[in-house]
Design an enzyme around this catalytic site. Structure first.
Site, PDB file in Angstrom:
ATOM      1  N   CYS A  27       0.864  -1.168   0.000  1.00 54.35           N
ATOM      2  CA  CYS A  27       0.000   0.000   0.000  1.00 54.35           C
ATOM      3  C   CYS A  27       0.902   1.219   0.000  1.00 54.35           C
ATOM      4  O   CYS A  27       2.129   1.092   0.021  1.00 54.35           O
ATOM      5  CB  CYS A  27      -1.001  -0.003   1.153  1.00 54.35           C
ATOM      6  SG  CYS A  27      -0.319   0.125   2.796  1.00 54.35           S
ATOM      7  N   CYS A 101      -2.408   1.428  -4.127  1.00 53.88           N
ATOM      8  CA  CYS A 101      -1.210   2.149  -4.603  1.00 53.88           C
ATOM      9  C   CYS A 101      -1.279   2.455  -6.093  1.00 53.88           C
ATOM     10  O   CYS A 101      -0.388   3.091  -6.634  1.00 53.88           O
ATOM     11  CB  CYS A 101       0.077   1.409  -4.247  1.00 53.88           C
ATOM     12  SG  CYS A 101       0.286  -0.199  -4.994  1.00 53.88           S
ATOM     13  N   CYS A 105       2.803   0.743  -8.286  1.00 56.22           N
ATOM     14  CA  CYS A 105       3.321  -0.582  -7.973  1.00 56.22           C
ATOM     15  C   CYS A 105       3.966  -1.194  -9.215  1.00 56.22           C
ATOM     16  O   CYS A 105       3.369  -1.165 -10.293  1.00 56.22           O
ATOM     17  CB  CYS A 105       2.202  -1.503  -7.494  1.00 56.22           C
ATOM     18  SG  CYS A 105       1.494  -1.002  -5.927  1.00 56.22           S
TER      19      CYS A 105
END
Length: 155
Positions: A27, A101, A105
């Site tokens: 996250c 996120c 990512c």
């Protein structure tokens, strides 16, 4: 150290083996959702799954409400610290679970990706964090069931 399995005080050290499936929780701040998910997976899988967590923009510390919520479950997060996401952590994981996120990512072909839509516990008190914690636990129980009934090569 960001690519090391999550270590929880008092938990038995998992055996060093390449047979275990590996999960990375990501996250943004690695201070709430991903910390709770990693702690649950470590606790509920009894070391049968390798666990990592990281954030794209790690906070300075774990969310106190997340620490309190997990303490209610008998899981101590006080010694945990947010970690920065590395390419190596993603490469070394069989499953990557993202939690808000977005495009930050990294993506690697051949990895199993899941995006868990969960409320962010940031800025919420314990009463707001408990439902998030409980939803995370339910998802972790399902993930454990899936991962421990398949071999790592089919994850």
């Amino acid at each position: 150290m960001t690519d090391q399995p999550v270590d929880h005080p008092g938990a038995p050290a998992p055996e060093a083996t390449t047979d275990r499936p590996s999960v990375l929780f990501v996250c943004v701040h690695n201070a709430g959702r991903s910390q709770m998910a990693a702690a649950y997976l470590h606790h509920l899988s009894d070391g049968r799954i390798e666990v990592r967590s990281a954030g794209t923009e790690p906070a300075d510390s774990v969310n106190p409400a997340a620490v309190e919520a997990m303490a209610e479950e008998g899981i101590d997060l006080r010694a945990e610290t947010p970690k920065v996401l590395t390419d190596e952590a993603v490469r070394d994981s069989d499953v990557v679970v993202t939690m808000g996120c977005g495009d930050t990512c990294p993506f690697y072909p051949g990895k199993r990706y899941e995006d868990w839509k969960l409320d962010d516990p940031a800025g919420q008190g314990i009463d707001g964090v408990r439902p998030i914690r409980d939803e995370i636990r339910a998802r972790i129980e399902q993930l454990i069931s899936e991962l421990l009934t398949t071999s790592p090569s089919t994850v």
